[in-house]
Write a protein that holds these residues in place. Structure first.
Motif, PDB file in Angstrom:
ATOM      1  N   UNK A 103       0.802  -1.222   0.000  1.00  0.00           N
ATOM      2  CA  UNK A 103       0.000   0.000   0.000  1.00  0.00           C
ATOM      3  C   UNK A 103       0.834   1.271   0.000  1.00  0.00           C
ATOM      4  N   UNK A 104       2.157   1.165   0.158  1.00  0.00           N
ATOM      5  CA  UNK A 104       3.011   2.353   0.227  1.00  0.00           C
ATOM      6  C   UNK A 104       3.696   2.628  -1.114  1.00  0.00           C
ATOM      7  N   UNK A 105       3.751   3.918  -1.526  1.00  0.00           N
ATOM      8  CA  UNK A 105       4.551   4.273  -2.699  1.00  0.00           C
ATOM      9  C   UNK A 105       6.013   3.925  -2.446  1.00  0.00           C
ATOM     10  N   UNK A 106       6.711   3.467  -3.477  1.00  0.00           N
ATOM     11  CA  UNK A 106       8.098   3.044  -3.325  1.00  0.00           C
ATOM     12  C   UNK A 106       9.085   4.023  -3.940  1.00  0.00           C
ATOM     13  N   UNK A 107      10.173   4.262  -3.203  1.00  0.00           N
ATOM     14  CA  UNK A 107      11.370   4.920  -3.716  1.00  0.00           C
ATOM     15  C   UNK A 107      12.513   3.929  -3.558  1.00  0.00           C
ATOM     16  N   UNK A 108      13.595   4.117  -4.288  1.00  0.00           N
ATOM     17  CA  UNK A 108      14.765   3.256  -4.130  1.00  0.00           C
ATOM     18  C   UNK A 108      16.017   4.096  -4.312  1.00  0.00           C
ATOM     19  N   UNK A 109      17.089   3.669  -3.674  1.00  0.00           N
ATOM     20  CA  UNK A 109      18.345   4.400  -3.794  1.00  0.00           C
ATOM     21  C   UNK A 109      19.316   3.938  -2.746  1.00  0.00           C
ATOM     22  N   UNK A 110      20.202   4.833  -2.334  1.00  0.00           N
ATOM     23  CA  UNK A 110      21.154   4.430  -1.324  1.00  0.00           C
ATOM     24  C   UNK A 110      22.318   5.375  -1.191  1.00  0.00           C
ATOM     25  N   UNK A 111      23.242   4.953  -0.342  1.00  0.00           N
ATOM     26  CA  UNK A 111      24.456   5.712  -0.073  1.00  0.00           C
ATOM     27  C   UNK A 111      25.518   5.327  -1.091  1.00  0.00           C
ATOM     28  N   UNK A 112      26.056   6.289  -1.800  1.00  0.00           N
ATOM     29  CA  UNK A 112      27.198   6.108  -2.687  1.00  0.00           C
ATOM     30  C   UNK A 112      26.996   4.934  -3.648  1.00  0.00           C
ATOM     31  N   UNK A 113      27.788   3.868  -3.508  1.00  0.00           N
ATOM     32  CA  UNK A 113      27.690   2.708  -4.390  1.00  0.00           C
ATOM     33  C   UNK A 113      26.261   2.168  -4.454  1.00  0.00           C
ATOM     34  N   UNK A 114      25.581   2.131  -3.300  1.00  0.00           N
ATOM     35  CA  UNK A 114      24.223   1.608  -3.285  1.00  0.00           C
ATOM     36  C   UNK A 114      23.279   2.397  -4.167  1.00  0.00           C
ATOM     37  N   UNK A 115      23.436   3.711  -4.167  1.00  0.00           N
ATOM     38  CA  UNK A 115      22.616   4.549  -5.029  1.00  0.00           C
ATOM     39  C   UNK A 115      22.961   4.358  -6.494  1.00  0.00           C
ATOM     40  N   UNK A 116      24.251   4.264  -6.785  1.00  0.00           N
ATOM     41  CA  UNK A 116      24.669   4.103  -8.182  1.00  0.00           C
ATOM     42  C   UNK A 116      24.199   2.773  -8.742  1.00  0.00           C
ATOM     43  N   UNK A 117      24.282   1.698  -7.954  1.00  0.00           N
ATOM     44  CA  UNK A 117      23.833   0.398  -8.433  1.00  0.00           C
ATOM     45  C   UNK A 117      22.306   0.364  -8.597  1.00  0.00           C
ATOM     46  N   UNK A 118      21.606   1.117  -7.763  1.00  0.00           N
ATOM     47  CA  UNK A 118      20.152   1.205  -7.909  1.00  0.00           C
ATOM     48  C   UNK A 118      19.804   1.891  -9.222  1.00  0.00           C
ATOM     49  N   UNK A 119      20.514   2.959  -9.535  1.00  0.00           N
ATOM     50  CA  UNK A 119      20.244   3.659 -10.797  1.00  0.00           C
ATOM     51  C   UNK A 119      20.656   2.814 -11.991  1.00  0.00           C
TER      52      UNK A 119
END
Length: 229
Positions: free
Chosen positions: A106-122
């Protein structure tokens, strides 16, 4: 494992996520009583989901009404120092997003992260849209190695179809703002750049900033809560 309510109504739940051929990884779902959205939050290259920064950030996000699903990459789960291959990392991102979608449909989702985690998410999002994810959040996008300015790591961002929020410090040695600003401008309405004065890649700020590191974390969390992808 069972949910454990905290004094302020926040609940945490430990989870296991099947990350493809790499096996299972640990995850923690942190959900405040009045969560408005859920951020699938990946750690940086050198420290896992239980690092002080990640723990504190999850707490501030919860206080701002943003639930989080923090998770380990396989190499961190195995206590190894060298990150997995990008294909393994992006597969783990997808698995974590799927787990989040199931845990809080039921919740809208965002994704990302710190440094490497954000880059791999993108990178994962550039290959194929992430399940139900409405936007990506980068806590210090690692545009280039220290003292090696370049933009190659951002080339895939043009293939990301959802909005992106860049939270960057002016002293970030891994993201020269004179290079990052034009990239964000080129992405048009898909990119929002929020600059934190005197913050480095770990979001430590100088005394002249007139604020503490803890206050900066609160600002980051509130920026995510305010953002409308």
């Amino acid at each position: 494992m069972g949910k454990q309510p905290t004094d302020n109504g926040m609940k945490t739940r430990e989870m296991r996520i099947k990350a493809g051929d790499a096996g299972e990884v640990s995850a923690v779902l942190t959900r405040p009583a009045k969560a408005q959205r859920l951020l699938v939050l990946a750690h940086g290259a050198g420290a896992g989901m239980h690092h002080a920064f990640m723990e504190a950030l999850a707490g501030e996000l919860a206080a701002a009404g943003v639930a989080t699903l923090r998770y380990q990459f396989p190499y961190m789960e195995k206590r190894q120092r060298v990150p997995d291959r990008p294909a393994v990392l992006t597969a783990t991102v997808r698995a974590a997003v799927h787990a989040a979608a199931e845990a809080a449909p039921e919740l809208p989702l965002l994704a990302g992260g710190k440094s490497l985690g954000g880059r791999m998410t993108s990178l994962a999002a550039s290959e194929e849209p992430l399940e139900r994810v409405e936007g990506l959040v980068f806590f210090g996008f690692p545009l280039h190695p220290p003292s090696q300015p370049g933009t190659k790591r951002a080339e895939h961002l043009a293939r990301v179809s959802v909005p992106m929020l860049f939270l960057q410090g002016t002293r970030d040695a891994l993201a020269d703002l004179t290079l990052l600003r034009p990239i964000c401008e080129g992405l048009g309405s898909r990119a929002t750049l929020d600059v934190i004065e005197t913050a480095d890649h770990s979001f430590h700020v100088l005394k002249r900033a007139g604020k503490t590191d803890a206050e900066v974390l609160r600002e980051l969390a509130q920026a995510v809560a305010r953002w409308k992808p």
